[in-house]
Design a protein around this motif. Structure first.
Motif, PDB file in Angstrom:
ATOM      1  N   LYS A   1       7.823   3.487  -5.320  1.00 46.97           N
ATOM      2  CA  LYS A   1       9.051   3.898  -5.973  1.00 46.97           C
ATOM      3  C   LYS A   1      10.088   4.258  -4.908  1.00 46.97           C
ATOM      4  N   ILE A   2      11.328   3.825  -5.103  1.00 47.37           N
ATOM      5  CA  ILE A   2      12.400   4.148  -4.165  1.00 47.37           C
ATOM      6  C   ILE A   2      12.917   5.550  -4.469  1.00 47.37           C
ATOM      7  N   GLU A   3      12.957   6.395  -3.448  1.00 53.58           N
ATOM      8  CA  GLU A   3      13.474   7.756  -3.572  1.00 53.58           C
ATOM      9  C   GLU A   3      14.726   7.872  -2.704  1.00 53.58           C
ATOM     10  N   PHE A   4      15.868   8.156  -3.317  1.00 48.97           N
ATOM     11  CA  PHE A   4      17.108   8.338  -2.579  1.00 48.97           C
ATOM     12  C   PHE A   4      17.295   9.830  -2.279  1.00 48.97           C
ATOM     13  N   VAL A   5      17.430  10.156  -0.995  1.00 49.71           N
ATOM     14  CA  VAL A   5      17.584  11.550  -0.577  1.00 49.71           C
ATOM     15  C   VAL A   5      18.915  11.697   0.149  1.00 49.71           C
ATOM     16  N   GLU A   6      19.708  12.662  -0.253  1.00 51.60           N
ATOM     17  CA  GLU A   6      21.019  12.877   0.348  1.00 51.60           C
ATOM     18  C   GLU A   6      20.921  13.005   1.870  1.00 51.60           C
ATOM     19  N   HIS A   7      21.874  12.400   2.550  1.00 50.79           N
ATOM     20  CA  HIS A   7      21.867  12.265   4.007  1.00 50.79           C
ATOM     21  C   HIS A   7      21.610  13.595   4.725  1.00 50.79           C
ATOM     22  N   HIS A   8      22.396  14.615   4.425  1.00 54.63           N
ATOM     23  CA  HIS A   8      22.250  15.877   5.162  1.00 54.63           C
ATOM     24  C   HIS A   8      21.000  16.646   4.776  1.00 54.63           C
ATOM     25  N   ARG A   9      20.499  16.451   3.570  1.00 53.22           N
ATOM     26  CA  ARG A   9      19.207  17.046   3.228  1.00 53.22           C
ATOM     27  C   ARG A   9      18.092  16.422   4.086  1.00 53.22           C
TER      28      ARG A   9
ATOM     29  N   ASP B   1       0.807  -1.220   0.000  1.00 50.00           N
ATOM     30  CA  ASP B   1       0.000   0.000   0.000  1.00 50.00           C
ATOM     31  C   ASP B   1       0.842   1.273   0.000  1.00 50.00           C
ATOM     32  N   VAL B   2       2.140   1.134   0.212  1.00 49.14           N
ATOM     33  CA  VAL B   2       3.027   2.299   0.285  1.00 49.14           C
ATOM     34  C   VAL B   2       3.270   2.844  -1.112  1.00 49.14           C
ATOM     35  N   ASN B   3       3.202   4.165  -1.248  1.00 48.03           N
ATOM     36  CA  ASN B   3       3.391   4.805  -2.556  1.00 48.03           C
ATOM     37  C   ASN B   3       4.851   5.145  -2.844  1.00 48.03           C
ATOM     38  N   HIS B   4       5.575   5.565  -1.813  1.00 48.53           N
ATOM     39  CA  HIS B   4       6.985   5.918  -1.984  1.00 48.53           C
ATOM     40  C   HIS B   4       7.781   5.439  -0.770  1.00 48.53           C
TER      41      HIS B   4
END
Length: 575
Positions: free
Chosen positions: A121-129, A59-62
């Motif tokens: 969909k897998i979203e990669f977000v920079e660590h410090h952001r 059920d998770v979208n992102h």
């Protein structure tokens, strides 16, 4: 829309679940695994979050991950090629990167679900952001300067930014191997505290010394730069040429030695674990603490001069330095400071989701709501079933009866385990998974260490104070709901609450409001009515382990220690 945020394959692994931007639940994996700072894939925390949301992974979208393997990829490659980094350490980092890339597959296997069933969909977000979003997007500020400082994440150790509305604009950063967090950890190891997360011990030791070596450290170990940032002298650290040796044995993170032989040559022999603490060790701790504070003030003030902003958010592992946090306003031109309850790496799980929802999707932020209580909870029926299964004698009481019983016990030398509501998200117990005692007792620290904590004598215990009395007891007035700042206690009050007054007259306070935690507020208020003191000693409910998460864990801690009373919701056990 459901968004699952994850901090994985890193210390303080965690998960958070949001529905249409609203936080439903968040927790560290260590609370379930019972291993401090647990690293790896946080499957138990993820299961908990999905259960709280009443959904499955399908059920998770992102799924937002608080790492981006492509961040500063060129700098990473150049560092690996030019530094002569040890092959074993390089393999560890590459392996960690592949773990992140295959996270969806690993997660489906762990949750026993077919990968084809997962639409997220897998979203990669920079660590410090992620750190920055975990602070700014839940802060009370519409616009703010933001400073994120830690050891290292995605090849960055420090990042400065501006937050406005839903958007975050990164201004500059410090790249690994230069790192204020690593400097602090290196000296923590040098002082004989080798475990992952031991930095708080250096902070607790510092008030026993004088910062007589601070100038020397600033002259030879770390240097301020013209752009308002800093750089390290590589000669004093091993990670410039060898990389950082990190392992996750059975989920327990371990970091290799960071200081070089030159640091030993210039600052003397390092202290062995368990060796007696000398005045030199205390003075060195005080010096490292002062250098760290001065660097935070320097970077923050430079950021203020460049942006003209009066609000500041500080986040990242170094934001757990509550002593420094308590001095920021007095040492910079900012008017207001916000620190999130989970400024450390666990908070990046929420930060990844928040960054995606607000910055990437431009969804508006809601009203500011202090929400450190996002973990697991249990009702009286579940708690009573646990007690009855063990054949334990207990009472089930009404609220007023509990407040009277507990405060009477505290007044008569009692130590009480206090377990209620949702567990806290973050490293500090805030009245839901706490051990409490009478702050007026001069022997309370020794009593707690003898009965339960068995920790170093130099480490202080914290005061929980009714919000409206802060100005009466502390020299600085502020709302400190997450125990994230240390202030000086007024001289005339130090003898009244000696158990929570550190050697230098300070206290790491938690301001308690009735609208945030009614039950804990009413307990402290009952103690105030009986004693005239609106303060309780508060320490985390644990004994050399992660903070207790369940009634069973609370019971085990109660039974193996000399705690006098245990309160779990409305159920009370006494020795």
């Amino acid at each position: 829309m459901f968004i699952l945020g994850i901090n994985a394959y890193h210390g303080d692994s965690s998960a958070a679940i949001f529905k249409d931007g609203d936080l439903i639940a968040a927790s560290e994996e260590e609370r379930f695994r019972r291993i401090k700072h647990w690293a790896g894939l946080p499957t138990e925390a993820i299961k908990f979050c999905l259960d709280e949301a009443g959904i499955t992974l399908s059920d998770v979208n992102h799924i937002c991950i608080s790492r981006n393997p492509l961040a500063k990829i060129g700098q990473k490659a150049w560092y690996a090629l030019s530094s002569g980094i040890k092959l074993a350490n390089l393999k560890n980092r590459v392996s960690n990167t592949f773990n992140i890339k295959s996270l969806k597959t690993d997660l489906c296997a762990a949750l026993q679900i077919q990968e084809s069933q997962v639409k997220a969909k897998i979203e990669f977000v920079e660590h410090h952001r992620c750190h920055i979003a975990s602070a700014f997007h839940v802060s009370p500020f519409e616009e703010s300067a933001i400073l994120s400082v830690d050891g290292m994440g995605d090849f960055t150790s420090t990042m400065r930014a501006i937050g406005k509305g839903t958007k975050i604009k990164v201004l500059d950063s410090v790249s690994y191997p230069h790192s204020l967090g690593i400097l602090y950890t290196a000296f923590t190891q040098f002082l004989g505290f080798p475990h992952y997360g031991d930095e708080y011990k250096l902070m607790g030791l510092a008030p026993y010394g004088q910062p007589i070596y601070a100038d020397r450290i600033m002259q030879v170990v770390i240097q301020k730069t013209r752009d308002g940032l800093f750089k390290l002298n590589s000669a004093y650290f091993r990670h410039f040429t060898e990389g950082v040796s990190m392992s996750w044995n059975n989920g327990s993170p371990d970091i290799g030695g960071l200081f070089s032989n030159k640091l030993v040559d210039d600052f003397g022999q390092s202290r062995k674990q368990g060796e007696e603490l000398t005045q030199y060790h205390k003075d060195l701790a005080a010096s490292v603490q002062k250098v760290t504070e001065d660097m935070i003030f320097f970077m923050a003030e430079d950021l203020r001069e460049k942006t003209g902003l009066k609000n500041l958010c500080i986040t990242g592992g170094v934001a757990q330095n509550s002593v420094a946090n308590g001095k920021v306003i007095a040492n910079t031109g900012y008017e207001k400071l916000f620190i999130p309850p989970a400024g450390h790496d666990a908070g990046t799980a929420a930060g990844a989701a928040l960054y995606f929802w607000h910055h990437e999707r431009n969804n508006p932020r809601g009203a500011f709501i202090p929400q450190p209580y996002t973990g697991i909870k249990f009702d009286n029926v579940t708690i009573e079933a646990e007690l009855q299964s063990r054949g334990l004698t207990y009472q089930r009481l009404e609220e007023k009866e509990i407040y009277d019983l507990v405060t009477d016990a505290l007044i008569h030398e009692g130590v009480v385990g206090w377990f209620q509501g949702r567990a806290e998200f973050g490293p500090r117990a805030l009245g839901n998974r706490s051990i409490i005692a009478d702050p007026r007792r001069t022997d309370a620290k020794a009593l707690l260490n003898a009965k339960i904590k068995k920790r170093e004598s130099f480490r202080p215990f914290a005061p929980s104070i009714l919000k409206e009395f802060v100005g009466e007891y502390f020299e600085q007035v502020d709302d400190v709901p997450f125990m994230e700042k240390v202030f000086q206690i007024r001289p005339e009050k130090r003898s009244i609450i000696p158990a929570v007054t550190h050697v230098n007259g300070s206290g790491r306070l938690q301001t308690v409001s009735r609208d945030v935690n009614q039950r804990y507020y009413d307990l402290i208020h009952t103690f105030y009515q009986k004693t005239g003191v609106p303060v309780l000693l508060n320490t985390s409910f644990n004994e050399n382990e992660p903070i207790v998460n369940t009634p069973a864990q609370a019971l085990e801690c109660f039974l193996r220690t000399k705690m006098d009373m245990l309160v779990m919701e409305n159920c009370v056990l006494m020795r």
